[in-house]
Write a protein that holds these residues in place. Structure first.
Motif, PDB file in Angstrom:
ATOM      1  N   ASP A 196      77.235 -75.502  -5.651  1.00 33.61           N
ATOM      2  CA  ASP A 196      77.784 -74.609  -7.166  1.00 33.61           C
ATOM      3  C   ASP A 196      78.563 -72.963  -6.567  1.00 33.61           C
ATOM      4  O   ASP A 196      77.672 -72.201  -7.594  1.00 33.61           O
ATOM      5  N   ILE A 197      79.112 -73.341  -5.430  1.00 29.29           N
ATOM      6  CA  ILE A 197      79.738 -71.339  -5.562  1.00 29.29           C
ATOM      7  C   ILE A 197      80.491 -70.940  -6.575  1.00 29.29           C
ATOM      8  O   ILE A 197      80.365 -69.593  -6.520  1.00 29.29           O
ATOM      9  N   ASP A 198      81.296 -71.258  -7.340  1.00 29.98           N
ATOM     10  CA  ASP A 198      81.769 -70.818  -8.142  1.00 29.98           C
ATOM     11  C   ASP A 198      80.584 -69.914  -9.780  1.00 29.98           C
ATOM     12  O   ASP A 198      81.081 -69.102  -9.781  1.00 29.98           O
ATOM     13  N   LEU A 199      79.474 -71.206  -9.652  1.00 27.27           N
ATOM     14  CA  LEU A 199      78.567 -70.408 -10.719  1.00 27.27           C
ATOM     15  C   LEU A 199      78.013 -69.226 -10.665  1.00 27.27           C
ATOM     16  O   LEU A 199      77.919 -68.377  -9.999  1.00 27.27           O
ATOM     17  N   LEU A 200      76.962 -69.531  -8.390  1.00 24.00           N
ATOM     18  CA  LEU A 200      76.682 -68.439  -8.162  1.00 24.00           C
ATOM     19  C   LEU A 200      77.951 -67.073  -7.733  1.00 24.00           C
ATOM     20  O   LEU A 200      77.067 -66.517  -8.751  1.00 24.00           O
ATOM     21  N   LYS A 201      78.994 -68.028  -7.869  1.00 22.13           N
ATOM     22  CA  LYS A 201      79.414 -66.058  -7.956  1.00 22.13           C
ATOM     23  C   LYS A 201      79.394 -65.472  -9.033  1.00 22.13           C
ATOM     24  O   LYS A 201      79.218 -63.633  -8.976  1.00 22.13           O
ATOM     25  N   ARG A 202      79.437 -65.882 -10.216  1.00 25.13           N
ATOM     26  CA  ARG A 202      79.494 -65.432 -11.659  1.00 25.13           C
ATOM     27  C   ARG A 202      78.468 -64.999 -11.355  1.00 25.13           C
ATOM     28  O   ARG A 202      78.483 -64.211 -12.569  1.00 25.13           O
ATOM     29  N   GLN A 203      77.367 -65.135 -11.067  1.00 30.02           N
ATOM     30  CA  GLN A 203      75.658 -64.739 -11.530  1.00 30.02           C
ATOM     31  C   GLN A 203      75.987 -63.060 -11.023  1.00 30.02           C
ATOM     32  O   GLN A 203      74.523 -62.362 -11.036  1.00 30.02           O
ATOM     33  N   ASN A 204      76.361 -62.820  -9.166  1.00 32.35           N
ATOM     34  CA  ASN A 204      76.077 -61.707  -8.942  1.00 32.35           C
ATOM     35  C   ASN A 204      74.911 -61.077  -8.649  1.00 32.35           C
ATOM     36  O   ASN A 204      74.294 -59.715  -9.302  1.00 32.35           O
ATOM     37  N   LYS A 205      74.391 -62.530  -8.500  1.00 28.28           N
ATOM     38  CA  LYS A 205      72.689 -62.064  -7.585  1.00 28.28           C
ATOM     39  C   LYS A 205      72.447 -61.770  -6.014  1.00 28.28           C
ATOM     40  O   LYS A 205      73.609 -62.276  -6.186  1.00 28.28           O
ATOM     41  N   ARG A 206      71.032 -61.551  -5.787  1.00 29.05           N
ATOM     42  CA  ARG A 206      71.692 -61.607  -4.159  1.00 29.05           C
ATOM     43  C   ARG A 206      71.398 -63.114  -3.277  1.00 29.05           C
ATOM     44  O   ARG A 206      71.109 -63.900  -4.877  1.00 29.05           O
ATOM     45  N   VAL A 207      72.299 -63.383  -2.785  1.00 29.33           N
ATOM     46  CA  VAL A 207      72.183 -65.055  -2.480  1.00 29.33           C
ATOM     47  C   VAL A 207      72.059 -65.319  -0.685  1.00 29.33           C
ATOM     48  O   VAL A 207      72.419 -64.399   0.296  1.00 29.33           O
ATOM     49  N   LEU A 208      71.341 -65.967  -0.979  1.00 25.83           N
ATOM     50  CA  LEU A 208      70.790 -66.129   1.153  1.00 25.83           C
ATOM     51  C   LEU A 208      71.447 -67.505   1.457  1.00 25.83           C
ATOM     52  O   LEU A 208      71.741 -68.806   0.333  1.00 25.83           O
ATOM     53  N   ALA A 209      72.144 -67.677   2.548  1.00 24.17           N
ATOM     54  CA  ALA A 209      73.413 -68.924   3.046  1.00 24.17           C
ATOM     55  C   ALA A 209      72.962 -69.810   4.072  1.00 24.17           C
ATOM     56  O   ALA A 209      72.630 -69.446   5.252  1.00 24.17           O
ATOM     57  N   LEU A 210      72.802 -71.063   3.767  1.00 24.63           N
ATOM     58  CA  LEU A 210      71.797 -71.988   4.659  1.00 24.63           C
ATOM     59  C   LEU A 210      73.192 -72.593   5.204  1.00 24.63           C
ATOM     60  O   LEU A 210      73.932 -73.341   4.809  1.00 24.63           O
ATOM     61  N   SER A 211      73.069 -73.104   6.739  1.00 27.22           N
ATOM     62  CA  SER A 211      73.953 -73.844   7.685  1.00 27.22           C
ATOM     63  C   SER A 211      72.888 -74.144   8.827  1.00 27.22           C
ATOM     64  O   SER A 211      73.088 -73.708   9.337  1.00 27.22           O
ATOM     65  N   GLU A 212      73.308 -75.887   8.307  1.00 27.19           N
ATOM     66  CA  GLU A 212      72.669 -75.910   9.505  1.00 27.19           C
ATOM     67  C   GLU A 212      71.119 -75.558   9.749  1.00 27.19           C
ATOM     68  O   GLU A 212      70.412 -75.786  10.932  1.00 27.19           O
ATOM     69  N   GLY A 213      70.432 -75.475   8.721  1.00 25.30           N
ATOM     70  CA  GLY A 213      69.165 -75.306   8.700  1.00 25.30           C
ATOM     71  C   GLY A 213      68.707 -73.752   9.476  1.00 25.30           C
ATOM     72  O   GLY A 213      68.158 -73.421   9.520  1.00 25.30           O
ATOM     73  N   GLU A 214      69.920 -73.169   9.236  1.00 22.78           N
ATOM     74  CA  GLU A 214      70.024 -71.626   9.855  1.00 22.78           C
ATOM     75  C   GLU A 214      70.182 -70.921   9.220  1.00 22.78           C
ATOM     76  O   GLU A 214      71.317 -70.982   8.261  1.00 22.78           O
ATOM     77  N   LEU A 215      69.660 -69.102   8.597  1.00 23.43           N
ATOM     78  CA  LEU A 215      70.157 -68.881   7.946  1.00 23.43           C
ATOM     79  C   LEU A 215      70.908 -67.559   8.025  1.00 23.43           C
ATOM     80  O   LEU A 215      71.199 -66.692   9.070  1.00 23.43           O
ATOM     81  N   ARG A 216      72.549 -68.262   7.771  1.00 22.29           N
ATOM     82  CA  ARG A 216      73.560 -67.919   7.811  1.00 22.29           C
ATOM     83  C   ARG A 216      74.121 -65.996   7.637  1.00 22.29           C
ATOM     84  O   ARG A 216      74.313 -65.404   8.134  1.00 22.29           O
ATOM     85  N   ALA A 217      73.777 -66.161   6.031  1.00 21.49           N
ATOM     86  CA  ALA A 217      74.111 -64.775   5.915  1.00 21.49           C
ATOM     87  C   ALA A 217      72.835 -64.513   4.654  1.00 21.49           C
ATOM     88  O   ALA A 217      71.873 -65.279   3.534  1.00 21.49           O
ATOM     89  N   ASP A 218      72.831 -63.059   4.319  1.00 24.59           N
ATOM     90  CA  ASP A 218      71.477 -62.972   3.414  1.00 24.59           C
ATOM     91  C   ASP A 218      72.630 -61.247   2.438  1.00 24.59           C
ATOM     92  O   ASP A 218      72.413 -60.376   2.486  1.00 24.59           O
ATOM     93  N   MET A 219      72.934 -61.781   1.114  1.00 22.12           N
ATOM     94  CA  MET A 219      74.456 -60.925   0.358  1.00 22.12           C
ATOM     95  C   MET A 219      73.373 -60.075  -0.553  1.00 22.12           C
ATOM     96  O   MET A 219      73.344 -60.728  -1.368  1.00 22.12           O
ATOM     97  N   ALA A 220      73.360 -59.336  -0.895  1.00 22.18           N
ATOM     98  CA  ALA A 220      73.143 -58.181  -2.042  1.00 22.18           C
ATOM     99  C   ALA A 220      74.557 -58.746  -3.047  1.00 22.18           C
ATOM    100  O   ALA A 220      75.512 -59.277  -2.742  1.00 22.18           O
ATOM    101  N   PRO A 221      73.837 -58.388  -4.119  1.00 21.44           N
ATOM    102  CA  PRO A 221      74.162 -58.791  -5.473  1.00 21.44           C
ATOM    103  C   PRO A 221      76.121 -58.601  -5.580  1.00 21.44           C
ATOM    104  O   PRO A 221      77.536 -58.753  -5.094  1.00 21.44           O
ATOM    105  N   ALA A 222      76.216 -57.466  -4.936  1.00 25.46           N
ATOM    106  CA  ALA A 222      77.618 -56.730  -4.813  1.00 25.46           C
ATOM    107  C   ALA A 222      78.046 -57.947  -4.413  1.00 25.46           C
ATOM    108  O   ALA A 222      80.007 -57.183  -4.227  1.00 25.46           O
ATOM    109  N   ASN A 223      78.072 -58.200  -3.090  1.00 25.07           N
ATOM    110  CA  ASN A 223      78.817 -58.787  -1.494  1.00 25.07           C
ATOM    111  C   ASN A 223      78.121 -60.051  -2.212  1.00 25.07           C
ATOM    112  O   ASN A 223      79.398 -61.010  -1.352  1.00 25.07           O
TER     113      ASN A 223
END
Ligand code: ADP
Ligand code: ADP
Length: 228
Positions: A196-223
């Motif tokens: 739920d991307i809308d939900l986690l954007k509102r939380q403003n926390k670090r996000v690890l994004a997986l895509s097909e088993g790979e870590l595609r992004a590791d985003m700091a809260p500000a991003n």
């Protein structure tokens, strides 16, 4: 608190669900794990729970290398790391109190200690007045809070959640997130899988994004607002 060092997971049918993941999560962090259905989120959480084992690489949790952990240590490990599921996994023929008490009963706590801890956990999630109800007498949001009380009743160091708001409307989802933030504020390290991307954007926390088993992004809260 959690570290993945070149971790891959191939299931017995040959499917590679996770591909050489490297990341770490510090004690006290609250982190979201996102990605489409099938990206590998549940598999990653199962590795942290030692419910599945990596095919390559090492998983460290709370100072232990899970790859080397003897089976005899796994019950102890699972008391440090709790998990909240989307479908609650409650026992529908037992009261709210008994559901929350279950991990303590399994761990062999004394009855008086159990009653005290269960009531403290139910109080934290605002359900003390419903301890004698059966789960089916509660709303979906309340059932999820029972699942959360059960997950925190033995005071885990790490709380994992797998799509904890998957069946809830936005308002109830926000309430569940507020609860998670409260646990995090008292020092519980949190990793929450959600698509739920809308939900986690509102939380403003670090996000690890997986895509097909790979870590595609590791985003700091500000991003975190840039997740898509
Ligand atoms: P094992 O590792 O014990 O040989 P499998 O990896 O074949 O077992 O399957 C373990 C469990 O995961 C089984 O309950 C199976 O039904 C389920 N499962 C198998 N394939 C998939 C899949 N592609 N997606 C989700 N679950 C699966
Ligand atoms: P997510 O939680 O992001 O939806 P999963 O970790 O459940 O992803 O699944 C990742 C991939 O691994 C999927 O393609 C799924 O079908 C497959 N998978 C999950 N469990 C098993 C299993 N036991 N055996 C074989 N494949 C599995």
């Amino acid at each position: 608190m959690i570290r993945f060092d070149h971790v891959s997971k191939r299931y017995s049918n040959g499917f590679e669900a996770l591909k050489s993941l490297n990341f770490s999560i510090d004690a006290g962090e609250m982190v979201f794990l996102t990605g489409h259905s099938g990206a590998g989120k549940s598999t990653l959480l199962k590795l942290i729970m030692a419910m599945e084992h990596p095919s390559r690489g090492q998983v460290f949790v709370n100072g232990s290398n899970l790859t080397r952990m003897p089976d005899s240590q796994i019950p102890y490990h699972r008391r440090q790391v709790s998990v909240v599921f989307q479908n609650h996994q409650l026992l529908f023929d037992r009261s709210v109190f008994d559901n929350v008490a279950l991990p303590l009963v399994i761990a062999g706590y004394a009855a008086s200690d159990i009653a005290k801890r269960v009531r403290a956990a139910l109080d934290k999630v605002g359900l003390l007045h419903k301890e004698n109800r059966l789960p089916l007498e509660l709303s979906g949001g309340e059932q999820q809070r029972v699942g959360i009380a059960r997950a925190v009743v033995n005071k885990p160091k790490i709380l994992l959640a797998d799509e904890p708001t998957g069946n809830l409307d936005p308002e109830l989802s926000a309430e569940i997130m507020d609860l998670f933030r409260q646990f995090n504020e008292v020092g519980v390290t949190m990793l929450i899988a959600s698509h739920d991307i809308d939900l986690l954007k509102r939380q403003n926390k670090r996000v690890l994004a997986l895509s097909e088993g790979e870590l595609r992004a590791d985003m700091a809260p500000a991003n975190a607002g840039a997740v898509h």
